[in-house]
Write a protein that holds these residues in place. Structure first.
Motif, mmCIF file in Angstrom:
data_model
loop_
_atom_site.group_PDB
_atom_site.id
_atom_site.type_symbol
_atom_site.label_atom_id
_atom_site.label_comp_id
_atom_site.label_asym_id
_atom_site.label_seq_id
_atom_site.Cartn_x
_atom_site.Cartn_y
_atom_site.Cartn_z
ATOM 1 N N VAL A 1 0.840 -1.203 0.000
ATOM 2 C CA VAL A 1 0.000 0.000 0.000
ATOM 3 C C VAL A 1 0.875 1.253 0.000
ATOM 4 O O VAL A 1 0.644 2.190 -0.773
ATOM 5 N N GLU A 2 1.915 1.256 0.839
ATOM 6 C CA GLU A 2 2.808 2.415 0.887
ATOM 7 C C GLU A 2 3.477 2.656 -0.458
ATOM 8 O O GLU A 2 3.523 3.780 -0.962
ATOM 9 N N THR A 3 4.002 1.581 -1.055
ATOM 10 C CA THR A 3 4.673 1.699 -2.348
ATOM 11 C C THR A 3 3.704 2.138 -3.427
ATOM 12 O O THR A 3 3.990 3.056 -4.209
ATOM 13 N N GLY A 4 2.535 1.512 -3.459
ATOM 14 C CA GLY A 4 1.541 1.836 -4.485
ATOM 15 C C GLY A 4 1.074 3.275 -4.386
ATOM 16 O O GLY A 4 0.967 3.981 -5.396
ATOM 17 N N LEU A 5 0.816 3.727 -3.161
ATOM 18 C CA LEU A 5 0.375 5.116 -2.989
ATOM 19 C C LEU A 5 1.496 6.078 -3.364
ATOM 20 O O LEU A 5 1.253 7.142 -3.939
ATOM 21 N N GLY A 6 2.742 5.691 -3.054
ATOM 22 C CA GLY A 6 3.888 6.527 -3.444
ATOM 23 C C GLY A 6 3.950 6.706 -4.947
ATOM 24 O O GLY A 6 4.178 7.808 -5.448
ATOM 25 N N GLY B 1 1.760 9.310 -6.194
ATOM 26 C CA GLY B 1 2.075 10.681 -5.797
ATOM 27 C C GLY B 1 1.662 11.043 -4.379
ATOM 28 O O GLY B 1 1.799 12.190 -3.970
ATOM 29 N N PHE B 2 1.178 10.064 -3.619
ATOM 30 C CA PHE B 2 0.818 10.331 -2.233
ATOM 31 C C PHE B 2 2.007 10.020 -1.320
ATOM 32 O O PHE B 2 2.800 9.122 -1.611
ATOM 33 N N THR B 3 2.119 10.752 -0.228
ATOM 34 C CA THR B 3 3.162 10.456 0.744
ATOM 35 C C THR B 3 2.506 9.941 2.017
ATOM 36 O O THR B 3 1.839 10.707 2.723
ATOM 37 N N VAL B 4 2.673 8.655 2.281
ATOM 38 C CA VAL B 4 2.124 8.100 3.516
ATOM 39 C C VAL B 4 3.222 7.311 4.236
ATOM 40 O O VAL B 4 4.207 6.892 3.638
ATOM 41 N N ARG B 5 3.046 7.172 5.535
ATOM 42 C CA ARG B 5 3.986 6.399 6.348
ATOM 43 C C ARG B 5 3.221 5.407 7.200
ATOM 44 O O ARG B 5 2.026 5.592 7.470
ATOM 45 N N ASN B 6 3.943 4.405 7.671
ATOM 46 C CA ASN B 6 3.389 3.435 8.625
ATOM 47 C C ASN B 6 2.049 2.864 8.189
ATOM 48 O O ASN B 6 1.107 2.782 8.979
ATOM 49 N N ALA B 7 1.951 2.483 6.916
ATOM 50 C CA ALA B 7 0.712 1.875 6.438
ATOM 51 C C ALA B 7 0.645 0.427 6.915
ATOM 52 O O ALA B 7 1.622 -0.313 6.843
ATOM 53 N N HIS B 8 -0.504 0.047 7.432
ATOM 54 C CA HIS B 8 -0.730 -1.332 7.864
ATOM 55 C C HIS B 8 -2.100 -1.779 7.381
ATOM 56 O O HIS B 8 -3.044 -1.003 7.410
ATOM 57 N N GLU C 1 -4.586 1.283 8.121
ATOM 58 C CA GLU C 1 -4.163 2.372 8.993
ATOM 59 C C GLU C 1 -2.918 2.982 8.390
ATOM 60 O O GLU C 1 -2.021 2.255 7.941
ATOM 61 N N LEU C 2 -2.847 4.304 8.368
ATOM 62 C CA LEU C 2 -1.665 4.956 7.807
ATOM 63 C C LEU C 2 -1.527 6.365 8.362
ATOM 64 O O LEU C 2 -2.430 6.885 9.012
ATOM 65 N N GLU C 3 -0.351 6.948 8.108
ATOM 66 C CA GLU C 3 -0.107 8.338 8.480
ATOM 67 C C GLU C 3 0.103 9.132 7.216
ATOM 68 O O GLU C 3 0.836 8.709 6.327
ATOM 69 N N VAL C 4 -0.532 10.291 7.129
ATOM 70 C CA VAL C 4 -0.463 11.109 5.936
ATOM 71 C C VAL C 4 -0.047 12.527 6.336
ATOM 72 O O VAL C 4 -0.389 13.003 7.414
ATOM 73 N N GLN D 1 -7.451 13.782 0.893
ATOM 74 C CA GLN D 1 -6.375 12.975 0.299
ATOM 75 C C GLN D 1 -6.722 11.490 0.357
ATOM 76 O O GLN D 1 -6.533 10.745 -0.608
ATOM 77 N N ILE D 2 -7.213 11.053 1.524
ATOM 78 C CA ILE D 2 -7.477 9.622 1.706
ATOM 79 C C ILE D 2 -8.649 9.183 0.844
ATOM 80 O O ILE D 2 -8.672 8.062 0.329
ATOM 81 N N GLU D 3 -9.612 10.090 0.629
ATOM 82 C CA GLU D 3 -10.716 9.749 -0.271
ATOM 83 C C GLU D 3 -10.164 9.454 -1.668
ATOM 84 O O GLU D 3 -10.568 8.480 -2.314
ATOM 85 N N ARG D 4 -9.203 10.279 -2.125
ATOM 86 C CA ARG D 4 -8.602 10.013 -3.438
ATOM 87 C C ARG D 4 -7.844 8.687 -3.430
ATOM 88 O O ARG D 4 -7.879 7.919 -4.393
ATOM 89 N N MET D 5 -7.127 8.404 -2.323
ATOM 90 C CA MET D 5 -6.399 7.116 -2.225
ATOM 91 C C MET D 5 -7.368 5.944 -2.328
ATOM 92 O O MET D 5 -7.072 4.929 -2.970
ATOM 93 N N CYS D 6 -8.523 6.069 -1.671
ATOM 94 C CA CYS D 6 -9.500 4.978 -1.692
ATOM 95 C C CYS D 6 -10.019 4.759 -3.107
ATOM 96 O O CYS D 6 -10.124 3.622 -3.570
ATOM 97 N N GLU D 7 -10.337 5.861 -3.800
ATOM 98 C CA GLU D 7 -10.887 5.742 -5.155
ATOM 99 C C GLU D 7 -9.851 5.149 -6.111
ATOM 100 O O GLU D 7 -10.195 4.426 -7.046
ATOM 101 N N GLN D 8 -8.564 5.476 -5.882
ATOM 102 C CA GLN D 8 -7.533 5.080 -6.843
ATOM 103 C C GLN D 8 -6.880 3.746 -6.522
ATOM 104 O O GLN D 8 -6.399 3.066 -7.420
#
Lengths: 81, 81
Positions: free
Chosen positions: A21-26, A29-36, B42-45, B56-63
């Motif tokens: 999820v972290e890699t895919g979101l990266g 173009g999204f920056t996320v950390r600690n995805a679980h 769960e993640l940190e943004v 942002q997370i709404e866009r992540m969910c859609e994509q």
């Protein structure tokens, strides 16, 4: 009685889905950390009260719903309607 | 900013995992109904405020995180520490 069970990978356990999820979101173009990534189980159980429901679901988690070696679980029993 | 995303199969969509949970728990002697299995992310943004995080997370969910055709999602952004 309705209940929600949140099942998460334990801290320190490899979480390949979270990494994906972290890699895919990266890449998007999204920056996320600690995805679980864990599981969400919702169900209705026959129980005399919420303590009984909680105890039953704890046994379900230990026997089937979760893998207690690598996952932790959180049980939320909804107040009876 | 920490956030939790609850992803559930939409009502009326076949949920084989939920059915397997119901059947499996039945074999173990538990009586449950309406079992549904979804995902918990769960993640940190990085976000300026909780509305920004939510958008942002709404866009992540859609994509990437959810399949909006067959899944619904609920976004819970934790208050900043």
């Amino acid at each position: 009685m309705k209940a929600t069970i949140l099942i998460r990978p334990k801290a320190g356990i490899l979480d390949p889905q979270g990494q994906a999820v972290e890699t895919g979101l990266g890449h998007l173009g999204f920056t996320v950390r600690n995805a679980h990534v864990g599981r969400l189980v919702e169900l209705e159980v026959e129980a005399t009260d919420s303590a009984d429901a909680h105890a039953q679901i704890e046994r379900m988690c230990e026997q089937l719903l979760a893998n207690p070696l690598i996952e932790s679980y959180e049980i939320v029993v909804e107040a009876a309607a």
